[in-house]
Design a protein around this motif. Structure first.
Motif, PDB file in Angstrom:
ATOM      1  N   UNK A 262      59.461  11.488  -1.018  1.00  0.00           N
ATOM      2  CA  UNK A 262      59.579  11.076  -2.418  1.00  0.00           C
ATOM      3  C   UNK A 262      59.187  12.288  -3.266  1.00  0.00           C
ATOM      4  N   UNK A 263      59.879  12.485  -4.371  1.00  0.00           N
ATOM      5  CA  UNK A 263      59.632  13.633  -5.244  1.00  0.00           C
ATOM      6  C   UNK A 263      59.203  13.166  -6.624  1.00  0.00           C
ATOM      7  N   UNK A 264      58.462  14.040  -7.311  1.00  0.00           N
ATOM      8  CA  UNK A 264      58.054  13.766  -8.687  1.00  0.00           C
ATOM      9  C   UNK A 264      58.070  15.072  -9.471  1.00  0.00           C
ATOM     10  N   UNK A 265      58.008  14.940 -10.789  1.00  0.00           N
ATOM     11  CA  UNK A 265      57.901  16.096 -11.680  1.00  0.00           C
ATOM     12  C   UNK A 265      56.814  15.781 -12.690  1.00  0.00           C
ATOM     13  N   UNK A 266      56.690  16.635 -13.680  1.00  0.00           N
ATOM     14  CA  UNK A 266      55.694  16.396 -14.722  1.00  0.00           C
ATOM     15  C   UNK A 266      56.011  15.131 -15.525  1.00  0.00           C
ATOM     16  N   UNK A 267      57.282  14.706 -15.517  1.00  0.00           N
ATOM     17  CA  UNK A 267      57.665  13.572 -16.360  1.00  0.00           C
ATOM     18  C   UNK A 267      58.412  12.456 -15.633  1.00  0.00           C
ATOM     19  N   UNK A 268      58.589  12.558 -14.332  1.00  0.00           N
ATOM     20  CA  UNK A 268      59.315  11.521 -13.594  1.00  0.00           C
ATOM     21  C   UNK A 268      58.699  11.360 -12.205  1.00  0.00           C
TER      22      UNK A 268
END
Length: 80
Positions: free
Chosen positions: A39-45
């Motif tokens: 699973x991946x994430x970013x600063x806003x998602x």
């Protein structure tokens, strides 16, 4: 899904690779490096799979298009 990986790590991996990749090649590299179920994430998602992260980064202007595929640049990775 396994642990969540920040999109910055994917962009750093692209920088270390040093050559343009097709989106399919990038996805394959992500699956090999991090696992297909990551699973991946970013600063806003959050909670993105590889395809979702690639689309997200593309839409945010994090990729540089070329005839050979996509690359990124260190200045496209935010530092916070």
């Amino acid at each position: 899904m396994s642990e969540s990986i920040h999109g910055h790590q994917v962009m750093q991996m692209m920088l270390e690779h040093g050559a343009a990749l097709t989106k399919q090649d990038l996805k394959a590299m992500m699956h090999t490096t991090f696992d297909a179920d990551t699973c991946y994430h970013t600063c806003s998602a959050t909670e993105m799979d590889a395809d979702m992260l690639i689309s997200f980064l593309e839409n945010k202007g994090k990729f540089i298009d070329s005839d050979n595929g996509i690359t990124t640049a260190a200045d496209k990775i935010c530092n916070h």
